[in-house]
Enzyme design. Structure first.
Site, PDB file in Angstrom:
ATOM      1  N   LYS A  78      28.575  -1.458   2.963  1.00 45.91           N
ATOM      2  CA  LYS A  78      27.931  -0.401   2.925  1.00 45.91           C
ATOM      3  C   LYS A  78      28.632   0.972   1.973  1.00 45.91           C
ATOM      4  CE  LYS A  78      27.309  -1.531   8.091  1.00 45.91           C
ATOM      5  NZ  LYS A  78      28.156  -1.113   9.340  1.00 45.91           N
ATOM      6  N   LYS A  99      33.875  -7.812  -1.913  1.00 45.30           N
ATOM      7  CA  LYS A  99      32.870  -7.799  -0.211  1.00 45.30           C
ATOM      8  C   LYS A  99      31.649  -6.953  -1.098  1.00 45.30           C
ATOM      9  CE  LYS A  99      34.945  -5.566   3.361  1.00 45.30           C
ATOM     10  NZ  LYS A  99      35.195  -5.876   4.375  1.00 45.30           N
ATOM     11  N   LYS A 117      42.441   3.266   2.719  1.00 45.39           N
ATOM     12  CA  LYS A 117      40.933   4.466   2.618  1.00 45.39           C
ATOM     13  C   LYS A 117      41.774   5.429   2.630  1.00 45.39           C
ATOM     14  CE  LYS A 117      38.539   1.361   6.126  1.00 45.39           C
ATOM     15  NZ  LYS A 117      38.107   0.785   7.262  1.00 45.39           N
TER      16      LYS A 117
END
Length: 348
Positions: free
Chosen positions: A217, A214, A133
């Site tokens: 969002k 996966k 991230k």
């Protein structure tokens, strides 16, 4: 990121087999956008089951965690209400669990500070999620993004939770919460239960456009994510554009045929059939035809939920009342625990 097998085995030994009457379950979900099929089958479906089986269950809309990336205030507030509506429409029942907004219980953030003072920076820096991230934010990740695993630990420990439903990508975070609990107990006396994992047995739903990743969002390929609120037309389009391969037969082999295998996984999830049963039913079908069959199964599964979401979204005051009532009950649980923590660490 998948967790090391040894960690999963160690935590999995704590998986619940029956309700002892002393168990407390905690889990949270970020209000960062529309919830998708991965959220539903990986978490929400399990939440609905757990609220029926256990006496003390807390589900939090963890809005403090969502601030680790920039949010427009009006959109953010709407996302909180939309997430509430979606959870209720999917079967979360405030009469059987506590559903509340994290930021309405300030003890979460206060305990997060105390626990942060017991956690080393190298421990957080080693987390794969932080590395990924931080890189996605041009290595300018915020302090909040860095420390949010500690806040996760506070979310869990504030209620003396004994069990936490998690996917494999969150196992390392739960391991941190366990370590923090043990560190606190060693320093101040035996106070926190050491929480155990309830590992999801559902196969991961992958992106329709990149079946090696996966469903998410934040997927930049919008056609890769099936949202619970997608219209029938959107669902059909996304399946039509789903990545498969040049073999027309429907088989299940995630390593060599990830795209078609992902369709089979979704089909099994929405119908309740096993992978083997789905593949058997689809003998003789080509993948183009099969995409339409899976799309229709998804439409049928989520049509009632989508309609209920729309109904609930039209009653903003009801959603706000649900969150307020949940927060009041959560505070009743959190306040005495936090007051004892204050006494233990010497604040009073």
């Amino acid at each position: 990121m998948a967790a090391p097998r040894g960690v999963i085995r160690a935590l999995h030994r704590g998986t619940l087999t029956q309700n002892s009457g002393m168990d407390r379950i905690f889990s949270g979900i970020q209000p960062t956008g529309k919830l998708h099929l991965g959220n539903y089958f990986g978490a929400i479906q399990n939440w609905v089951r757990l609220q029926e089986e256990y006496n003390s269950v807390l589900y939090s809309i963890v809005d403090l965690h969502a601030l680790t990336v920039p949010r427009e205030p009006a959109d953010f507030r709407q996302s909180i209400l939309d997430t509430t509506a979606t959870l209720l429409a999917c079967g979360i029942n405030p009469e059987k669990c506590l559903l509340f907004q994290q930021s309405q219980v300030p003890e979460h953030a206060e305990l997060g500070w105390i626990l942060g003072c017991l956690t080393s920076m190298p421990r957080i820096q080693s987390f794969p999620q932080w590395k990924v991230k931080n890189a996605s934010q041009n290595y300018e990740g915020t302090v909040g993004l860095f420390t949010y695993p500690v806040l996760q630990a506070a979310d869990i420990l504030l209620y003396k939770s004994t069990h936490v439903p998690v996917g494999e990508d969150q196992v390392l975070h739960l391991e941190l919460a366990r370590d923090i609990a043990q560190h606190f107990n060693k320093k101040y006396g035996n106070f926190f239960p050491v929480p155990k994992a309830i590992l999801s047995t559902t196969k991961k739903i992958k992106s329709l456009r990149d079946p090696t990743a996966k469903m998410s969002k934040s997927d930049p390929q919008k056609l890769g994510t099936l949202n619970i609120t997608d219209s029938p037309e959107e669902i059909v389009l996304k399946f039509r554009k789903a990545v498969t391969d040049f073999t027309s037969e429907v088989t299940y082999d995630p390593d060599s045929r990830p795209g078609v295998s992902n369709l089979v996984t979704i089909h099994a999830a929405v119908t309740g059939l096993s992978i083997k049963e789905v593949v058997h039913q689809c003998v003789g079908l080509d993948t183009a035809h099969y995409k339409g069959i899976v799309a229709e199964a998804v439409i049928q599964k989520f049509a009632p939920i989508r309609n209920e979401i729309k109904r609930l979204q039209e009653d903003k005051s009801h959603l706000e009342k649900v969150l307020q009532a949940g927060a009041e009950k959560a505070k009743e649980l959190a306040s005495p625990v936090y007051q004892e923590i204050r006494r233990l660490v010497g604040f009073q």
